[in-house]
Scaffold this motif. Structure first.
Motif, short mmCIF file in Angstrom:
data_model
loop_
_atom_site.label_atom_id
_atom_site.label_comp_id
_atom_site.label_asym_id
_atom_site.label_seq_id
_atom_site.Cartn_x
_atom_site.Cartn_y
_atom_site.Cartn_z
N TYR A 200 -3.60 6.53 7.79
CA TYR A 200 -2.93 6.33 6.50
C TYR A 200 -1.50 5.83 6.70
N THR B 178 5.68 5.21 1.72
CA THR B 178 5.21 6.59 1.68
C THR B 178 6.02 7.36 0.65
N ALA C 156 0.23 2.09 5.59
CA ALA C 156 1.05 2.18 4.37
C ALA C 156 2.30 1.31 4.49
N ASP C 157 2.61 0.64 3.39
CA ASP C 157 3.88 -0.08 3.29
C ASP C 157 4.99 0.86 2.83
N ILE D 48 0.86 -1.17 0.00
CA ILE D 48 0.00 0.00 0.00
C ILE D 48 0.90 1.23 0.00
N PHE D 49 0.66 2.11 -0.94
CA PHE D 49 1.42 3.36 -1.04
C PHE D 49 0.59 4.51 -0.50
N PHE D 50 1.18 5.28 0.37
CA PHE D 50 0.58 6.53 0.85
C PHE D 50 1.26 7.66 0.11
#
Length: 75
Positions: A48, A55, A52-53, A1-3
């Motif tokens: 968030y 950022t 997140a994995d 997961i990208f933030f």
């Protein structure tokens, strides 16, 4: 997961430039957009970040630059 992390100023600019109408953003007060975004972002930022994995700071970057950073995580 990208933030995709951005400053409030960048978020305001992006929303103002968006083709989505105000009906698509019912939580935002367009009469006081900066404060509205700031409040929502402040309430959600920890959620968030904790999920997140990765950022990526997106201020002053093009879509292509952001995409390239995402791709680089997988090289």
């Amino acid at each position: 997961i990208f933030f995709l992390e951005a400053s409030i100023s960048t978020l305001v600019k992006n929303i103002k430039n968006s083709k989505l109408s105000t009906e698509h953003r019912p939580l935002l007060n367009f009469n006081n957009l900066y404060n509205s975004i700031d409040k929502i972002y402040s309430d959600r930022k920890e959620l968030y970040l904790s999920n997140a994995d990765f950022t990526i700071q997106v201020d002053n970057k093009s879509i292509e630059e952001i995409g390239e950073e995402i791709i680089n995580y997988f090289r």
